[in-house]
Design a protein around this motif. Structure first.
Motif, PDB file in Angstrom:
ATOM      1  N   SER A  64     -24.516  35.822  10.564  1.00 52.96           N
ATOM      2  CA  SER A  64     -25.432  36.273  11.599  1.00 52.96           C
ATOM      3  C   SER A  64     -25.247  35.430  12.860  1.00 52.96           C
ATOM      4  CB  SER A  64     -26.870  36.147  11.097  1.00 52.96           C
ATOM      5  OG  SER A  64     -27.773  36.482  12.112  1.00 52.96           O
ATOM      6  N   THR A  65     -25.511  36.047  13.999  1.00 54.03           N
ATOM      7  CA  THR A  65     -25.408  35.320  15.262  1.00 54.03           C
ATOM      8  C   THR A  65     -26.593  34.388  15.465  1.00 54.03           C
ATOM      9  OG1 THR A  65     -26.461  37.198  16.364  1.00 54.03           O
ATOM     10  CG2 THR A  65     -24.058  37.121  16.365  1.00 54.03           C
ATOM     11  N   ARG A  66     -27.604  34.511  14.595  1.00 48.61           N
ATOM     12  CA  ARG A  66     -28.737  33.601  14.698  1.00 48.61           C
ATOM     13  C   ARG A  66     -29.240  33.291  13.288  1.00 48.61           C
ATOM     14  NH1 ARG A  66     -33.642  36.402  14.314  1.00 48.61           N
ATOM     15  NH2 ARG A  66     -33.469  38.668  14.356  1.00 48.61           N
ATOM     16  N   ALA A  67     -29.956  32.193  13.187  1.00 48.39           N
ATOM     17  CA  ALA A  67     -30.463  31.791  11.875  1.00 48.39           C
ATOM     18  C   ALA A  67     -31.475  32.813  11.368  1.00 48.39           C
ATOM     19  CB  ALA A  67     -31.109  30.415  11.980  1.00 48.39           C
ATOM     20  N   ARG A  68     -31.394  33.134  10.104  1.00 45.46           N
ATOM     21  CA  ARG A  68     -32.311  34.082   9.484  1.00 45.46           C
ATOM     22  C   ARG A  68     -33.318  33.327   8.620  1.00 45.46           C
ATOM     23  NH1 ARG A  68     -31.558  39.411  11.443  1.00 45.46           N
ATOM     24  NH2 ARG A  68     -29.383  40.012  11.300  1.00 45.46           N
ATOM     25  N   GLU A  69     -34.587  33.734   8.670  1.00 49.67           N
ATOM     26  CA  GLU A  69     -35.548  33.115   7.767  1.00 49.67           C
ATOM     27  C   GLU A  69     -35.456  33.737   6.378  1.00 49.67           C
ATOM     28  OE1 GLU A  69     -39.341  33.897   9.606  1.00 49.67           O
ATOM     29  OE2 GLU A  69     -39.825  35.428   8.122  1.00 49.67           O
ATOM     30  N   ALA A  70     -34.968  34.966   6.292  1.00 46.23           N
ATOM     31  CA  ALA A  70     -34.817  35.638   5.005  1.00 46.23           C
ATOM     32  C   ALA A  70     -33.380  35.479   4.526  1.00 46.23           C
ATOM     33  CB  ALA A  70     -35.193  37.104   5.135  1.00 46.23           C
ATOM     34  N   TYR A  71     -33.213  35.082   3.274  1.00 43.83           N
ATOM     35  CA  TYR A  71     -31.909  34.648   2.783  1.00 43.83           C
ATOM     36  C   TYR A  71     -30.859  35.760   2.746  1.00 43.83           C
ATOM     37  CZ  TYR A  71     -35.388  31.485   0.668  1.00 43.83           C
ATOM     38  OH  TYR A  71     -36.463  30.663   0.437  1.00 43.83           O
ATOM     39  N   PHE A  72     -31.254  36.984   2.443  1.00 43.03           N
ATOM     40  CA  PHE A  72     -30.276  38.011   2.102  1.00 43.03           C
ATOM     41  C   PHE A  72     -30.229  39.182   3.095  1.00 43.03           C
ATOM     42  CE2 PHE A  72     -31.940  36.111  -1.882  1.00 43.03           C
ATOM     43  CZ  PHE A  72     -30.820  35.356  -2.187  1.00 43.03           C
ATOM     44  N   VAL A  73     -30.822  39.007   4.273  1.00 45.90           N
ATOM     45  CA  VAL A  73     -30.889  40.094   5.246  1.00 45.90           C
ATOM     46  C   VAL A  73     -29.502  40.537   5.703  1.00 45.90           C
ATOM     47  CG1 VAL A  73     -31.538  40.617   7.642  1.00 45.90           C
ATOM     48  CG2 VAL A  73     -33.233  39.704   6.067  1.00 45.90           C
ATOM     49  N   ASP A  74     -28.622  39.599   5.994  1.00 46.92           N
ATOM     50  CA  ASP A  74     -27.290  39.982   6.478  1.00 46.92           C
ATOM     51  C   ASP A  74     -26.511  40.755   5.420  1.00 46.92           C
ATOM     52  OD1 ASP A  74     -27.515  38.932   9.044  1.00 46.92           O
ATOM     53  OD2 ASP A  74     -26.959  36.930   8.386  1.00 46.92           O
ATOM     54  N   PHE A  75     -26.659  40.351   4.163  1.00 39.98           N
ATOM     55  CA  PHE A  75     -26.000  41.080   3.074  1.00 39.98           C
ATOM     56  C   PHE A  75     -26.543  42.505   2.990  1.00 39.98           C
ATOM     57  CE2 PHE A  75     -25.560  36.627   1.887  1.00 39.98           C
ATOM     58  CZ  PHE A  75     -24.228  36.563   1.509  1.00 39.98           C
ATOM     59  N   ALA A  76     -27.866  42.629   3.065  1.00 38.65           N
ATOM     60  CA  ALA A  76     -28.476  43.948   2.961  1.00 38.65           C
ATOM     61  C   ALA A  76     -28.079  44.842   4.126  1.00 38.65           C
ATOM     62  CB  ALA A  76     -30.002  43.807   2.890  1.00 38.65           C
ATOM     63  N   LYS A  77     -27.982  44.267   5.321  1.00 39.64           N
ATOM     64  CA  LYS A  77     -27.594  45.070   6.487  1.00 39.64           C
ATOM     65  C   LYS A  77     -26.175  45.621   6.308  1.00 39.64           C
ATOM     66  CE  LYS A  77     -28.004  46.863  10.602  1.00 39.64           C
ATOM     67  NZ  LYS A  77     -26.856  47.791  10.508  1.00 39.64           N
ATOM     68  N   ALA A  78     -25.267  44.788   5.829  1.00 40.54           N
ATOM     69  CA  ALA A  78     -23.899  45.245   5.587  1.00 40.54           C
ATOM     70  C   ALA A  78     -23.864  46.318   4.501  1.00 40.54           C
ATOM     71  CB  ALA A  78     -23.025  44.062   5.194  1.00 40.54           C
ATOM     72  N   MET A  79     -24.712  46.183   3.502  1.00 42.01           N
ATOM     73  CA  MET A  79     -24.789  47.182   2.438  1.00 42.01           C
ATOM     74  C   MET A  79     -25.367  48.494   2.949  1.00 42.01           C
ATOM     75  SD  MET A  79     -26.133  44.767  -0.656  1.00 42.01           S
ATOM     76  CE  MET A  79     -24.979  44.005  -1.798  1.00 42.01           C
ATOM     77  N   GLN A  80     -26.393  48.381   3.770  1.00 45.07           N
ATOM     78  CA  GLN A  80     -27.073  49.570   4.279  1.00 45.07           C
ATOM     79  C   GLN A  80     -26.145  50.411   5.150  1.00 45.07           C
ATOM     80  OE1 GLN A  80     -29.514  51.108   3.005  1.00 45.07           O
ATOM     81  NE2 GLN A  80     -31.381  50.094   3.711  1.00 45.07           N
ATOM     82  N   ASP A  81     -25.132  49.780   5.712  1.00 46.39           N
ATOM     83  CA  ASP A  81     -24.154  50.530   6.504  1.00 46.39           C
ATOM     84  C   ASP A  81     -23.235  51.382   5.625  1.00 46.39           C
ATOM     85  OD1 ASP A  81     -25.163  49.436   8.821  1.00 46.39           O
ATOM     86  OD2 ASP A  81     -23.682  47.824   8.927  1.00 46.39           O
ATOM     87  N   ALA A  82     -23.227  51.094   4.306  1.00 42.50           N
ATOM     88  CA  ALA A  82     -22.301  51.772   3.397  1.00 42.50           C
ATOM     89  C   ALA A  82     -22.980  52.733   2.430  1.00 42.50           C
ATOM     90  CB  ALA A  82     -21.511  50.742   2.594  1.00 42.50           C
ATOM     91  N   VAL A  83     -24.317  52.612   2.270  1.00 41.29           N
ATOM     92  CA  VAL A  83     -25.044  53.457   1.319  1.00 41.29           C
ATOM     93  C   VAL A  83     -26.324  53.971   1.958  1.00 41.29           C
ATOM     94  CG1 VAL A  83     -24.124  52.253  -0.711  1.00 41.29           C
ATOM     95  CG2 VAL A  83     -26.288  51.497   0.320  1.00 41.29           C
ATOM     96  N   THR A  84     -26.950  54.937   1.304  1.00 40.89           N
ATOM     97  CA  THR A  84     -28.225  55.467   1.802  1.00 40.89           C
ATOM     98  C   THR A  84     -29.387  55.156   0.871  1.00 40.89           C
ATOM     99  OG1 THR A  84     -27.827  57.605   0.718  1.00 40.89           O
ATOM    100  CG2 THR A  84     -27.079  57.369   3.003  1.00 40.89           C
ATOM    101  N   VAL A  85     -29.104  54.615  -0.323  1.00 38.69           N
ATOM    102  CA  VAL A  85     -30.182  54.291  -1.246  1.00 38.69           C
ATOM    103  C   VAL A  85     -31.104  53.250  -0.601  1.00 38.69           C
ATOM    104  CG1 VAL A  85     -28.813  52.475  -2.395  1.00 38.69           C
ATOM    105  CG2 VAL A  85     -30.725  53.538  -3.601  1.00 38.69           C
TER     106      VAL A  85
END
Length: 430
Positions: free
Chosen positions: A285-306
């Motif tokens: 991420s370009t900035r620090a995230r307070e939630a540990y797995f947000v960047d992973f989920a964002k990348a996943m959400q780009d590939a699936v609709t579930v």
């Protein structure tokens, strides 16, 4: 389209969650020694139901009483008798009294079963947990017949909970427990149809999903908790996780909760493990995230609709709103704040900007010995010990409806350990 915390969430099966806040699964340790829900569990979940979350997840409901995540887990490892069904129904009534969903998290601890419960827990392979202290025994590899029996048990537990009034089920395939360890090439060294390729390592999980769906029907929500990565060298990684996520979507899962880590590498707690954390194939991420797995989920959400639920570290309303609006999450999971502030979802929906970070002030190692945390083992032990403080707050809520914010980590640790011994001593023989 801007999504707010108060917006409902429609799931593929047709069910609707009333808002975008979920109470994440947290182990309670409040069942009887034989795994039956108690009045204390009812009181705790009644408070959480009144607290405003759109969905509550139970703690681990185990499908094998010899493979507990901790003493005091609820256990459904066969057909439920009348007393068990009555207790499950009473628990479900209390947990849904405010009109929210209540989902059963169904699990098997695998090789992360403590040795005081089972000195030889079943696992994909005879690969011992890499933690010091002798808390975990020597695992034994499951036979194919035993795997097939466990598939049936996952489905039976979900069907039993459905009959008792739970409104959904989550299959726990994260955090290094049995299904998670089958996904890991580090823990799973089998050479049969359940080992080797990722397709084979995911076979157990996908069989559980299929059997559970057949048992509960098309309109009952089925969720899976999945690691974004184990964060261990040679373990289940982000690329693996994305492939499994696509298979789960194809299998008709209604929601996937994205988490990460194992007991050896406890990323799920935002803590460090014994070994160095393995970096993943993911743009930071370009900035620090307070939630540990947000960047992973964002990348996943780009590939699936579930729909995806993200848990771990959320404390500010702004970060939650950002995760929803960016598409990184469809549902925000809250855990530790709700161990003390049971109405945290209502507070957020009413406009509270930030939840307390109780963990920042919790330490087993006193400040004057802080230099010891330079040692990775000591740092990991200190991080694990603070979890006992949250365990004890849940115990207080179940007994009296009140918490003890002034409780020390050391006192909480001793109280939980003493209770664990009492529960184990009172278990009925098999």
């Amino acid at each position: 389209m801007t999504i707010s915390l108060s917006d409902p969430l429609s799931l593929p099966c047709g069910a609707t969650l009333p808002n975008r806040l979920g109470k994440a699964a947290m182990t309670e340790g409040m069942a009887t020694p034989d795994g039956v829900p108690t009045a204390e569990l009812e009181r705790l979940y009644g408070l959480w139901s009144d607290g405003g979350a759109g969905m509550l997840l139970s703690g681990n409901i185990q499908i094998d009483r010899d493979h507990l995540e901790r003493p005091g887990n609820v256990v459904i490892d066969g057909p439920a008798n009348d007393d068990m069904m009555a207790a499950l129904r009473s628990w479900a009534r209390a947990a849904t009294r405010n009109g929210n969903h209540f989902w059963a998290q169904i699990s098997h601890a695998g090789r992360q079963t403590q040795s005081n419960v089972n000195q030889h827990p079943k696992a994909p392979s005879a690969v011992k947990l890499g933690l010091p202290g002798g808390q975990f025994g020597e695992p034994v590899a499951l036979s194919i017949g035993e795997i097939e029996e466990l598939v049936d048990r996952f489905a039976l537990a979900a069907k039993t909970c459905q009959a008792a009034g739970f409104t959904g089920a989550q299959i726990h395939a994260a955090h290094g427990y049995l299904l998670s360890s089958f996904l890991s090439p580090r823990a799973n060294q089998r050479s049969d149809e359940y080992g080797g390729t990722l397709e084979n390592r995911a076979r157990f999980l996908l069989s559980v999903v299929a059997k559970t769906r057949a048992a509960v029907g098309p309109e009952f929500p089925i969720s899976v908790k999945l690691n974004s990565a184990d964060f261990q060298k040679g373990g289940f990684n982000f690329d693996d996780s994305l492939r499994v996520l696509k298979w789960l979507e194809d299998a008709g899962v209604d929601l996937v909760e994205i988490s990460g880590g194992t007991y050896e590498q406890p990323a799920l707690m935002g803590a460090d493990g014994i070994e160095e954390k393995e970096q993943q194939n993911l743009a930071p991420s370009t900035r620090a995230r307070e939630a540990y797995f947000v960047d992973f989920a964002k990348a996943m959400q780009d590939a699936v609709t579930v729909p995806l639920m993200v848990t771990g570290g959320f404390r500010t309303r702004a970060a939650m709103a950002s995760a929803l609006s960016s598409g990184a999450a469809d549902l925000i999971g809250l855990g530790r704040p709700m161990c003390v502030m049971t109405d945290a979802p209502s507070k957020l929906l009413e406009g509270m900007e930030a939840l307390p970070r109780y963990e920042d002030d919790l330490h087993l190692i006193p400040e004057w010995l802080g230099f010891l945390k330079n040692f990775q083992v000591v740092k990991a032990i200190d991080g694990f010990a603070t979890i006992y403080w949250f365990y004890e707050q849940l115990e207080n809520l179940g007994k009296s409806g009140k918490t003890d914010p002034n409780l020390s980590v050391f006192k909480a640790f001793r109280a939980v350990e003493a209770r664990n011994k009492q529960i184990l001593a009172a278990r009925s023989p098999r």
